[in-house]
Design an enzyme around this catalytic site. Structure first.
Site, PDB file in Angstrom:
ATOM      1  N   ASN A 520       0.792  -1.228   0.014  1.00 14.59           N
ATOM      2  CA  ASN A 520       0.090   0.032  -0.019  1.00 14.59           C
ATOM      3  C   ASN A 520       0.747   1.166   0.278  1.00 14.59           C
ATOM      4  O   ASN A 520       0.217   2.524  -0.320  1.00 14.59           O
ATOM      5  CB  ASN A 520      -0.813  -0.189   1.283  1.00 14.59           C
ATOM      6  CG  ASN A 520      -1.956  -1.141   1.181  1.00 14.59           C
ATOM      7  OD1 ASN A 520      -2.755  -1.161   0.289  1.00 14.59           O
ATOM      8  ND2 ASN A 520      -1.836  -1.899   2.399  1.00 14.59           N
ATOM      9  N   TYR A 521       2.226   1.199   0.333  1.00 16.07           N
ATOM     10  CA  TYR A 521       2.877   2.555   0.442  1.00 16.07           C
ATOM     11  C   TYR A 521       4.130   2.705  -0.519  1.00 16.07           C
ATOM     12  O   TYR A 521       4.624   3.692  -0.723  1.00 16.07           O
ATOM     13  CB  TYR A 521       3.196   2.662   2.012  1.00 16.07           C
ATOM     14  CG  TYR A 521       2.244   2.900   3.013  1.00 16.07           C
ATOM     15  CD1 TYR A 521       1.275   4.175   2.990  1.00 16.07           C
ATOM     16  CD2 TYR A 521       1.592   1.748   3.498  1.00 16.07           C
ATOM     17  CE1 TYR A 521       0.513   4.603   3.735  1.00 16.07           C
ATOM     18  CE2 TYR A 521       0.161   2.277   4.518  1.00 16.07           C
ATOM     19  CZ  TYR A 521      -0.169   3.512   4.676  1.00 16.07           C
ATOM     20  OH  TYR A 521      -0.939   3.887   5.243  1.00 16.07           O
ATOM     21  N   LEU A 522       4.596   1.521  -0.885  1.00 10.58           N
ATOM     22  CA  LEU A 522       6.014   1.519  -1.676  1.00 10.58           C
ATOM     23  C   LEU A 522       5.771   1.615  -3.234  1.00 10.58           C
ATOM     24  O   LEU A 522       5.122   0.713  -3.783  1.00 10.58           O
ATOM     25  CB  LEU A 522       6.854   0.427  -1.018  1.00 10.58           C
ATOM     26  CG  LEU A 522       7.105   0.329   0.399  1.00 10.58           C
ATOM     27  CD1 LEU A 522       7.993  -0.924   0.629  1.00 10.58           C
ATOM     28  CD2 LEU A 522       7.816   1.662   0.663  1.00 10.58           C
TER      29      LEU A 522
END
Length: 563
Positions: A520-522
């Site tokens: 979800n973030y990278l």
DNA sequence: AATAGGACTTAGCAAGATCAAG
DNA sequence: CTTGATCTTGCTAAGTCCTATT
């Protein structure tokens, strides 16, 4: 605006940014054509066999169908600690009694006098039986996926993420949830809204039923929805992460984060200026933003009291969550955070901050009770309104995405070398991933078998298995034997190194969950480029479903990609 | 400006599937 | 072939943020 898909991968089109932007701005249309089979419903409850009895106060009681089903929910959960919790039991009993007949309600007044053990045993036996006969069941599952698991979106077959209606049961929730134990009711077709094209084949409701509504809204992405009875919120059936719709959105998210990169310096300068603003609201906004930026805190929307567990994010922090230390462990101006965040995961951190931030935090805490809000002049709406004025599309969560991705990129650069061996490269990647997970506070309960598996790995390090059992080979000359043994030693050393690296990786990962940040973030393009640069096969980093989800990035990314 | 409703992303856990060792 | 460890997937709760309404 006909959709022109060359194949199931849409990444070629994604590269053509302008075209998609244009299409989107014109109308907000998400799809032209949507057809599906409707959601899959869980099997109806059938009354229990006669040899599975419920006892009240030591006497067998034959329950009505409705209350029997609810009793079974409780019986199934008996192994879990939360069935002993007062709040859980109270909520359960209250809701259970609502399902009882009036005679049952009259009789069954005390949960402590209820004996669910036969229901519990039956459930355990069923679980065991399922394990043994899984073959036919697997086939049936596959057929269900075939039938309900796909839809037609703009004439392409797309996987649906969650095509099953959530079965009834007892609500658990996370942390100290005030509604734990409440009855989550069975969803009937009459509660479900179907969303599809008007010109599509309308899904047939289960026999004897009808849908609540058929809708043709092409500005949203869901296929079906219903309202859940615990919080009264809407649940949706949506597409799988590997779909075009989701992939496009994902790509957009990272593009916004990359735009933040170009203006984050000036935003930081501004909020640093604002630390000394005359307006208290502006100061609070600046300090909150500093925390969000530096510590990757979540925005922290207000929550309705008593409806959910007591958790906070940045804007909803209370005085009781903060301790200030003018001096601590050789650092000046330390702020200690201790609060429960999303999913009631504890955030605990001692952070040296700028002097002005420190002074401001003390100021915000002045004359307040522990339960008062730290940022009383601030909420997420105010903060996000400000952020959107600084950059188009900027919100608090963009900082998390940005800081996570930039941290991965920096750490990968710092930690990995092209000359490293494959397992060292992987360790570097995992360490970079781990730095992000720690930043974002992605925790997990240590695996139950963690200590044992660590010990196993350590033991293995001392007995590598590369061919030591082959001492006796009389047909070989001495020199060839020596050569062989040398090779064997080398292999052993390699193996030992690999296992040591693996052990290090695992130990460091004991309480850290890498999956959430990876998913979800990278920005996946950072990882794809790194793999290309380091000659690491992509499947060492991403498993099959992750590669599917990130198909857009895998297709468009070259080795020179920079976030 | 506050509030509610709605749609979507993000989250950890546990069940299920797969793999490796005995 | 069985068993236990590990990896993967499914599940669904819990967030964020936007828009409409008052």
């Amino acid at each position: 605006h006909d959709v022109l898909w060359l194949d199931s991968s849409f990444s070629h089109l994604l590269c053509d940014v302008g075209r998609w932007e244009e299409a989107k701005y014109e109308s907000g249309v998400k799809w032209k054509f949507l057809e599906h089979k409707g959601p899959c419903f869980p099997p109806e409850f059938e009354s229990l066999p006669d040899n599975v009895r419920f006892y009240y106060n030591g006497k067998v009681v034959k329950l009505s169908l409705a209350s029997e089903e609810v009793a079974l929910f409780f019986g199934q959960m008996l192994d879990h600690e939360y069935t002993t919790k007062a709040v859980f039991r109270e909520n359960f009993f209250k809701d259970w009694r609502k399902e009882m007949s009036s005679e049952e309600r009259l009789l069954i007044q005390d949960l402590n006098k209820c004996d669910f053990s036969e229901l519990h045993a039956m459930h355990k036996a069923k679980v065991e039986a399922r394990k043994n006969m899984s073959k036919e069941e697997k086939l049936a599952n596959q057929q269900t996926v075939e039938e309900y698991g796909f839809c037609l979106l703009d004439h392409h077959r797309e996987r649906i993420g969650n095509f099953k209606i959530e079965p009834p049961g007892l609500f658990r929730g996370r942390g100290e949830h005030p509604k734990q134990g409440m009855l989550k009711k069975r969803i009937q077709p009459e509660h479900v809204i179907i969303n599809c094209s008007s010109e599509s084949k309308i899904p047939a409701p289960p026999p004897g039923h009808r849908w609540k509504e058929i809708r043709h809204d092409n500005t949203v992405t869901w296929l079906a929805s219903w309202t859940e009875n615990i919080q009264g919120s809407i649940k949706y059936i949506m597409l799988n992460a590997n779909s075009k719709l989701k992939g496009e959105k994902d790509w957009e998210k990272y593009e916004v984060a990359r735009r933040l990169k170009t203006c984050v310096d000036s935003i930081r300068r501004q909020y640093t200026q604002d630390f000394k603003s005359k307006q208290m609201g502006t100061r609070q906004r600046a300090v909150a933003l500093y925390f969000i930026d530096k510590l990757a805190l979540r925005a922290g929307n207000e929550k309705e009291e008593g409806e959910t567990a007591d958790t906070v994010g940045c804007c909803s922090l209370r005085v009781e969550h903060i301790t200030v230390h003018p001096n601590l462990d050789a650092s000046d101006f330390v702020v200690e955070f201790d609060f429960l965040g999303k999913d009631s995961i504890r955030y605990y951190n001692k952070v040296p901050v700028e002097k002005k931030v420190f002074k401001n935090v003390i100021l915000f805490m002045e004359n307040k009770n522990p339960s008062d809000e730290l940022f009383d002049r601030l909420n997420t709406a105010v903060l996000n309104k400000h952020l959107s004025s600084l950059m188009d599309g900027l919100t608090a969560k963009v900082f998390r995405t940005f800081n996570a991705s930039i941290t991965l990129q920096e750490q990968l650069k710092k930690l990995s070398n092209k000359s490293d061996n494959p397992s060292e490269k992987l360790l570097s990647y995992n360490r970079a991933n781990r730095a992000v997970a720690i930043l974002c506070n992605h925790q997990r309960a240590p695996p139950k078998t963690f200590d044992q598996s660590m010990a196993n790995l350590q033991a293995k390090t001392w007995q590598p298995t590369a061919g030591w059992n082959r001492w006796k080979r009389p047909d070989l000359s001495l020199s060839r034997l020596v050569e062989r043994k040398k090779k064997a030693v080398e292999r052993c050393e390699e193996q030992v190194l690999k296992m040591e690296v693996q052990a290090t990786d695992r130990e460091e990962n004991k309480q850290i969950a890498l999956g959430t940040s990876k998913l979800n973030y990278l920005d996946p393009r950072i990882s794809v480029a790194w793999c290309k640069n380091m000659d690491v096969p992509l499947d060492k980093i991403y498993n099959k479903s992750q590669r599917d989800k990130f198909a857009w990035a895998i297709d468009m990314t070259e080795a020179d990609f920079v976030f």
